[in-house]
Design a protein around this motif. Sequence first.
Motif, PDB file in Angstrom:
ATOM      1  N   HIS A 163       0.845  -1.191   0.000  1.00  0.00           N
ATOM      2  CA  HIS A 163       0.000   0.000   0.000  1.00  0.00           C
ATOM      3  C   HIS A 163       0.883   1.245   0.000  1.00  0.00           C
ATOM      4  O   HIS A 163       2.044   1.199   0.435  1.00  0.00           O
ATOM      5  CB  HIS A 163      -0.930   0.007   1.219  1.00  0.00           C
ATOM      6  CG  HIS A 163      -0.199   0.116   2.526  1.00  0.00           C
ATOM      7  ND1 HIS A 163       0.157  -0.993   3.283  1.00  0.00           N
ATOM      8  CD2 HIS A 163       0.266   1.205   3.208  1.00  0.00           C
ATOM      9  CE1 HIS A 163       0.793  -0.592   4.356  1.00  0.00           C
ATOM     10  NE2 HIS A 163       0.875   0.730   4.355  1.00  0.00           N
ATOM     11  N   VAL A 164       0.318   2.314  -0.505  1.00  0.00           N
ATOM     12  CA  VAL A 164       0.980   3.624  -0.473  1.00  0.00           C
ATOM     13  C   VAL A 164      -0.041   4.645  -0.004  1.00  0.00           C
ATOM     14  O   VAL A 164      -1.254   4.490  -0.219  1.00  0.00           O
ATOM     15  CB  VAL A 164       1.552   4.016  -1.853  1.00  0.00           C
ATOM     16  CG1 VAL A 164       2.682   3.107  -2.253  1.00  0.00           C
ATOM     17  CG2 VAL A 164       0.455   4.004  -2.917  1.00  0.00           C
ATOM     18  N   ILE A 165       0.449   5.697   0.617  1.00  0.00           N
ATOM     19  CA  ILE A 165      -0.419   6.729   1.168  1.00  0.00           C
ATOM     20  C   ILE A 165      -0.371   7.948   0.256  1.00  0.00           C
ATOM     21  O   ILE A 165       0.710   8.366  -0.190  1.00  0.00           O
ATOM     22  CB  ILE A 165       0.023   7.091   2.593  1.00  0.00           C
ATOM     23  CG1 ILE A 165      -0.046   5.833   3.477  1.00  0.00           C
ATOM     24  CG2 ILE A 165      -0.842   8.204   3.161  1.00  0.00           C
ATOM     25  CD1 ILE A 165       0.539   6.041   4.857  1.00  0.00           C
ATOM     26  N   VAL A 166      -1.539   8.498  -0.020  1.00  0.00           N
ATOM     27  CA  VAL A 166      -1.633   9.664  -0.894  1.00  0.00           C
ATOM     28  C   VAL A 166      -0.793  10.805  -0.323  1.00  0.00           C
ATOM     29  O   VAL A 166      -0.910  11.145   0.860  1.00  0.00           O
ATOM     30  CB  VAL A 166      -3.103  10.099  -1.061  1.00  0.00           C
ATOM     31  CG1 VAL A 166      -3.182  11.406  -1.849  1.00  0.00           C
ATOM     32  CG2 VAL A 166      -3.900   9.006  -1.747  1.00  0.00           C
ATOM     33  N   GLY A 167       0.065  11.368  -1.173  1.00  0.00           N
ATOM     34  CA  GLY A 167       0.927  12.462  -0.767  1.00  0.00           C
ATOM     35  C   GLY A 167       2.319  12.038  -0.358  1.00  0.00           C
ATOM     36  O   GLY A 167       3.209  12.887  -0.247  1.00  0.00           O
ATOM     37  N   SER A 168       2.547  10.715  -0.169  1.00  0.00           N
ATOM     38  CA  SER A 168       3.871  10.250   0.225  1.00  0.00           C
ATOM     39  C   SER A 168       4.784  10.145  -1.000  1.00  0.00           C
ATOM     40  O   SER A 168       4.333  10.177  -2.149  1.00  0.00           O
ATOM     41  CB  SER A 168       3.773   8.898   0.930  1.00  0.00           C
ATOM     42  OG  SER A 168       3.311   7.919   0.018  1.00  0.00           O
ATOM     43  N   SER A 169       6.090  10.010  -0.728  1.00  0.00           N
ATOM     44  CA  SER A 169       7.043   9.866  -1.833  1.00  0.00           C
ATOM     45  C   SER A 169       6.817   8.544  -2.572  1.00  0.00           C
ATOM     46  O   SER A 169       6.951   8.481  -3.800  1.00  0.00           O
ATOM     47  CB  SER A 169       8.477   9.936  -1.287  1.00  0.00           C
ATOM     48  OG  SER A 169       8.690   8.907  -0.315  1.00  0.00           O
ATOM     49  N   ASP A 170       6.452   7.490  -1.839  1.00  0.00           N
ATOM     50  CA  ASP A 170       6.149   6.214  -2.498  1.00  0.00           C
ATOM     51  C   ASP A 170       4.958   6.367  -3.433  1.00  0.00           C
ATOM     52  O   ASP A 170       4.928   5.803  -4.530  1.00  0.00           O
ATOM     53  CB  ASP A 170       5.861   5.136  -1.453  1.00  0.00           C
ATOM     54  CG  ASP A 170       7.101   4.770  -0.645  1.00  0.00           C
ATOM     55  OD1 ASP A 170       8.218   5.042  -1.149  1.00  0.00           O
ATOM     56  OD2 ASP A 170       6.946   4.236   0.467  1.00  0.00           O
ATOM     57  N   TYR A 171       3.964   7.135  -2.983  1.00  0.00           N
ATOM     58  CA  TYR A 171       2.789   7.368  -3.826  1.00  0.00           C
ATOM     59  C   TYR A 171       3.175   8.135  -5.095  1.00  0.00           C
ATOM     60  O   TYR A 171       2.734   7.783  -6.207  1.00  0.00           O
ATOM     61  CB  TYR A 171       1.749   8.138  -3.025  1.00  0.00           C
ATOM     62  CG  TYR A 171       0.599   8.641  -3.857  1.00  0.00           C
ATOM     63  CD1 TYR A 171      -0.420   7.797  -4.271  1.00  0.00           C
ATOM     64  CD2 TYR A 171       0.529   9.987  -4.235  1.00  0.00           C
ATOM     65  CE1 TYR A 171      -1.479   8.262  -5.034  1.00  0.00           C
ATOM     66  CE2 TYR A 171      -0.521  10.458  -4.992  1.00  0.00           C
ATOM     67  CZ  TYR A 171      -1.520   9.595  -5.395  1.00  0.00           C
ATOM     68  OH  TYR A 171      -2.567  10.054  -6.157  1.00  0.00           O
ATOM     69  N   GLU A 172       4.014   9.158  -4.950  1.00  0.00           N
ATOM     70  CA  GLU A 172       4.432   9.932  -6.117  1.00  0.00           C
ATOM     71  C   GLU A 172       5.206   9.055  -7.100  1.00  0.00           C
ATOM     72  O   GLU A 172       5.012   9.131  -8.321  1.00  0.00           O
ATOM     73  CB  GLU A 172       5.282  11.127  -5.677  1.00  0.00           C
ATOM     74  CG  GLU A 172       4.562  12.114  -4.771  1.00  0.00           C
ATOM     75  CD  GLU A 172       3.372  12.776  -5.463  1.00  0.00           C
ATOM     76  OE1 GLU A 172       3.380  12.832  -6.715  1.00  0.00           O
ATOM     77  OE2 GLU A 172       2.452  13.226  -4.762  1.00  0.00           O
TER      78      GLU A 172
END
Length: 391
Positions: A163-172
């Motif tokens: 999972h990734v969180i909206v706004g995180s570097s992983d999400y980007e």
Amino acid sequence: MTNNLRACPAIRIRQAERSRFSDTTIVRRWFRGLAFGIGVLGLAACGKSGPDLKSQFAADIPNAWQVESFKIEAEDDVGTKVEPQRRYRFRAEVSPKADLYENLGTLDEHAILKRIARKGDDALVIGVASSVLRGEEWMSMFSHEQAPNFFAGKPADVHGAKHVIVGSSDYERLVAAAEASLEKRAEQIGADESRWQTMIGEWNALNQKIQEENRQVTAALNDEQQRIHQEQTVLRNRANQENQAAGQELQAALREKGAEPKKELDARIAELDKDYRLKAAELQAQGKELQQAAAAQRKQLRDAYNTDVSAARKRQSAADFTRYKAGADETLRSELAGLEASFRERQAQLREQEAALSTQRRELMAQANTVLPGENRRHSPGTGRHTSEQP
């Protein structure tokens, strides 16, 4: 203690009663109410006077939430001594034990999470509780008038390891990789579409070329058949003319040489004419059979080609089918060319045989004229019949 004393009817003191009774009466009633309140508190301390609403409320909400504070604002005894039952109005503050996230969807096998609540953020809960004594335990049910959406979010680990969180570097990074993949796929789709359109254009051009070649072959075959028919007509006319000329020569020879036994002459001439007619008919039949065989073979080749190409189009990809059809077209043209060459060669052989038959007939007629006696005879051209003609 303040809430319990305030909720107890026995210690509610009105201003009007203070004005009507003496101070002694008021003090006496106050002590009685105080004693009753102390008794109630003693029962509560023993766990028999009422439920532990805070603990029951904490067990009633989802495990991801915790109770920060719990306050009973009002209570009412609505049961009997036999069936105790109470109703409470309460106010509580709750907070998430951890950050809570809502699942927005999946991208590249990763759950996309949006945070909707932070750990420790207080939320107000206002509601009503109903408690009933069952045996030695109080059973409570809670109805919320105002409360957060306890089921809107879950801790991140509940959504899975990926999972990734909206706004995180992983999400980007995930979004950038997905966009790059989409652009690459779009480019591939565009290239495939362009290649497919090119293949369709090549297929249409090749199909038109084959149709034009088939039309030309058909026109050439029709011209060849017409030419053969004309040559056969010319040969028949020439044979008739030669037959007439031979008859006239024979009549002249007969007139010069004199009489010959009529039966011997007629038999010889009839035999020659019969042999010529049979051989000429055989050659004509062979010519027709040759034309029919050539047409049947051409149709067989085209039918086999169409069946093969149709089957290949269903089982092969567009690129493989294009290559396969090009080879099939070359094979069809080669086979048609070989068929036409064989057809022309056989026609030439038949024309040579017709010419040889005509020459042989003239030679036989000439030989018959040289061996027959000098009786003058008149030959009927094309019939083989002769009549005596006296000088």
